[in-house]
Write a protein that holds these residues in place. Sequence first.
Motif, PDB file in Angstrom:
ATOM      1  N   ALA A 104     -10.047  -6.046   6.935  1.00 18.76           N
ATOM      2  CA  ALA A 104      -8.981  -6.318   7.898  1.00 18.76           C
ATOM      3  C   ALA A 104      -7.656  -6.595   7.173  1.00 18.76           C
ATOM      4  CB  ALA A 104      -9.358  -7.509   8.775  1.00 18.76           C
ATOM      5  N   LEU A 105      -7.729  -7.363   6.099  1.00 14.45           N
ATOM      6  CA  LEU A 105      -6.521  -7.639   5.318  1.00 14.45           C
ATOM      7  C   LEU A 105      -6.006  -6.362   4.652  1.00 14.45           C
ATOM      8  CD1 LEU A 105      -4.519  -9.708   4.174  1.00 14.45           C
ATOM      9  CD2 LEU A 105      -6.115 -10.086   2.276  1.00 14.45           C
ATOM     10  N   SER A 106      -6.929  -5.535   4.181  1.00 16.05           N
ATOM     11  CA  SER A 106      -6.537  -4.274   3.557  1.00 16.05           C
ATOM     12  C   SER A 106      -5.790  -3.377   4.535  1.00 16.05           C
ATOM     13  CB  SER A 106      -7.780  -3.550   3.022  1.00 16.05           C
ATOM     14  OG  SER A 106      -7.445  -2.284   2.499  1.00 16.05           O
ATOM     15  N   VAL A 107      -6.300  -3.262   5.748  1.00 17.82           N
ATOM     16  CA  VAL A 107      -5.640  -2.443   6.768  1.00 17.82           C
ATOM     17  C   VAL A 107      -4.232  -2.975   7.044  1.00 17.82           C
ATOM     18  CG1 VAL A 107      -5.699  -1.754   9.198  1.00 17.82           C
ATOM     19  CG2 VAL A 107      -7.784  -1.687   7.838  1.00 17.82           C
ATOM     20  N   SER A 108      -4.118  -4.286   7.155  1.00 13.47           N
ATOM     21  CA  SER A 108      -2.821  -4.892   7.440  1.00 13.47           C
ATOM     22  C   SER A 108      -1.842  -4.665   6.299  1.00 13.47           C
ATOM     23  CB  SER A 108      -2.988  -6.396   7.697  1.00 13.47           C
ATOM     24  OG  SER A 108      -3.878  -6.634   8.762  1.00 13.47           O
ATOM     25  N   MET A 109      -2.321  -4.804   5.072  1.00  9.86           N
ATOM     26  CA  MET A 109      -1.456  -4.583   3.914  1.00  9.86           C
ATOM     27  C   MET A 109      -0.983  -3.134   3.846  1.00  9.86           C
ATOM     28  SD  MET A 109      -3.366  -6.737   0.906  1.00  9.86           S
ATOM     29  CE  MET A 109      -3.411  -8.530   0.896  1.00  9.86           C
ATOM     30  N   THR A 110      -1.880  -2.201   4.152  1.00  9.73           N
ATOM     31  CA  THR A 110      -1.497  -0.792   4.149  1.00  9.73           C
ATOM     32  C   THR A 110      -0.435  -0.518   5.204  1.00  9.73           C
ATOM     33  OG1 THR A 110      -3.666  -0.084   3.336  1.00  9.73           O
ATOM     34  CG2 THR A 110      -2.339   1.570   4.452  1.00  9.73           C
ATOM     35  N   ALA A 111      -0.622  -1.096   6.382  1.00 11.98           N
ATOM     36  CA  ALA A 111       0.343  -0.887   7.467  1.00 11.98           C
ATOM     37  C   ALA A 111       1.717  -1.418   7.081  1.00 11.98           C
ATOM     38  CB  ALA A 111      -0.157  -1.577   8.741  1.00 11.98           C
ATOM     39  N   VAL A 112       1.757  -2.651   6.601  1.00 13.34           N
ATOM     40  CA  VAL A 112       3.036  -3.257   6.225  1.00 13.34           C
ATOM     41  C   VAL A 112       3.633  -2.542   5.015  1.00 13.34           C
ATOM     42  CG1 VAL A 112       4.149  -5.370   5.406  1.00 13.34           C
ATOM     43  CG2 VAL A 112       2.414  -5.494   7.207  1.00 13.34           C
ATOM     44  N   GLY A 113       2.790  -2.202   4.029  1.00  6.74           N
ATOM     45  CA  GLY A 113       3.275  -1.540   2.830  1.00  6.74           C
ATOM     46  C   GLY A 113       3.901  -0.189   3.111  1.00  6.74           C
ATOM     47  N   ASN A 114       3.272   0.600   3.978  1.00  5.00           N
ATOM     48  CA  ASN A 114       3.832   1.910   4.315  1.00  5.00           C
ATOM     49  C   ASN A 114       5.115   1.780   5.121  1.00  5.00           C
ATOM     50  OD1 ASN A 114       2.061   4.487   3.636  1.00  5.00           O
ATOM     51  ND2 ASN A 114       0.657   2.782   3.960  1.00  5.00           N
ATOM     52  N   ALA A 115       5.181   0.768   5.974  1.00  3.87           N
ATOM     53  CA  ALA A 115       6.410   0.560   6.744  1.00  3.87           C
ATOM     54  C   ALA A 115       7.573   0.189   5.816  1.00  3.87           C
ATOM     55  CB  ALA A 115       6.187  -0.527   7.799  1.00  3.87           C
ATOM     56  N   LEU A 116       7.315  -0.712   4.858  1.00  3.48           N
ATOM     57  CA  LEU A 116       8.373  -1.133   3.936  1.00  3.48           C
ATOM     58  C   LEU A 116       8.776  -0.018   2.977  1.00  3.48           C
ATOM     59  CD1 LEU A 116       7.139  -4.737   3.021  1.00  3.48           C
ATOM     60  CD2 LEU A 116       9.074  -4.124   4.489  1.00  3.48           C
ATOM     61  N   ALA A 117       7.812   0.849   2.632  1.00  2.00           N
ATOM     62  CA  ALA A 117       8.096   1.915   1.664  1.00  2.00           C
ATOM     63  C   ALA A 117       9.124   2.905   2.175  1.00  2.00           C
ATOM     64  CB  ALA A 117       6.801   2.651   1.306  1.00  2.00           C
ATOM     65  N   ILE A 118       9.291   2.998   3.471  1.00  2.00           N
ATOM     66  CA  ILE A 118      10.276   3.924   4.032  1.00  2.00           C
ATOM     67  C   ILE A 118      11.657   3.651   3.442  1.00  2.00           C
ATOM     68  CG2 ILE A 118      11.443   4.626   6.167  1.00  2.00           C
ATOM     69  CD1 ILE A 118       8.813   3.933   7.626  1.00  2.00           C
ATOM     70  N   VAL A 119      11.971   2.385   3.251  1.00  2.00           N
ATOM     71  CA  VAL A 119      13.268   2.005   2.680  1.00  2.00           C
ATOM     72  C   VAL A 119      13.169   1.694   1.199  1.00  2.00           C
ATOM     73  CG1 VAL A 119      15.123   0.310   2.763  1.00  2.00           C
ATOM     74  CG2 VAL A 119      14.113   1.148   4.891  1.00  2.00           C
ATOM     75  N   LEU A 120      12.098   0.987   0.797  1.00  2.00           N
ATOM     76  CA  LEU A 120      12.013   0.492  -0.574  1.00  2.00           C
ATOM     77  C   LEU A 120      11.668   1.570  -1.595  1.00  2.00           C
ATOM     78  CD1 LEU A 120      10.285  -2.985  -0.059  1.00  2.00           C
ATOM     79  CD2 LEU A 120      12.712  -2.454  -0.347  1.00  2.00           C
ATOM     80  N   LEU A 121      10.949   2.611  -1.196  1.00  2.00           N
ATOM     81  CA  LEU A 121      10.588   3.651  -2.156  1.00  2.00           C
ATOM     82  C   LEU A 121      11.825   4.313  -2.774  1.00  2.00           C
ATOM     83  CD1 LEU A 121       7.832   6.382  -1.675  1.00  2.00           C
ATOM     84  CD2 LEU A 121       9.916   6.808  -2.941  1.00  2.00           C
TER      85      LEU A 121
END
Length: 322
Positions: A104-121
């Motif tokens: 469950a934590l992994s899924v949440s981290m992936t969701a947040v990480g991909n959302a942030l990567a839109i700008v941070l990448l």
Amino acid sequence: MNIDEVTLNFTPTSLLLLDIVLAFIMFGIAMGVSYRDFAVVLRSPRAMAVAIAAQFLLLPALTFLLTLALQVQASIALGLILVACCPPGNISQVLTHQARGNVALSVSMTAVGNALAIVLLPLNFALWGGLHPTGSEILRSVQLDPVEMLLKILLIIAIPFALGLLIGNRWPKPVARVQPWVRGISLVALLAFIVIALAGNWQFFIAFIGVILLAVFLHEAIALSLGWGLARVSGLASPERRAMAFEVGIRNAGLGLGLTFAFFDGLGGMAIVAGWWGIWDIVAGLILATLWARHSRRRAARASGSDAGGGTAPSSAPAESS
């Protein structure tokens, strides 16, 4: 042969197919994400803060230092930095489940990480690539525009992710049946593209196999260790540490490969690093997940044997340490 002068050539049709596969991967990831998964930021702020810091601050910085220590050629250095700036890969949850981590934590981290990567990448890559003593010359020669890269990422990540999130939450039951197929097919398609890319440019891969294998091996080891180590220092339990290791260690190298073709015309070192990373992180992740799962089974067997012998583990017994 100078790998900084080598380009891997593909037809426009092949590159379009790669973009479609990458978008399909993001769509498949988002289909398995619930709106509630984003609430983990509030429920587990410490874990999420550690994950974000590891992925978007420390990993790119450590990768930059690794490229300086290894003194790799400019395109290889940029390839490593680009992969480090990419969001989590789409099999991190599978590996976390295999390793008996906190899915469950992994899924949440992936969701947040991909959302942030839109700008941070694009910002991270422009920063660390621009600071690199030799890689910055390549960036200047292609006149990399972070805004243009952001638009590309919007098409490959943001729009498919938003659509998958919307559809997955609107029709959860039918989506739950097809989502494993979507993720599986997209992963196989991406691996097929990577294998074809490496096979079609085998002479370049063989010519630089030593430095690339070493660089990717060390890079992967650093990423996995960083996730696990920060989680442990932060006091997170074993299942959370395992989830964190895969969220930091498994990067979306396929996205890095797509961006390499889009903005660097398939520059040799960048393309080969991203391609090999996409294969090796799955191999390394499966090995680590299998070892962790075996460790958990042995501990469970010992605990079961202790209970069968008439005693129970004392309440002060230490938690699983790996």
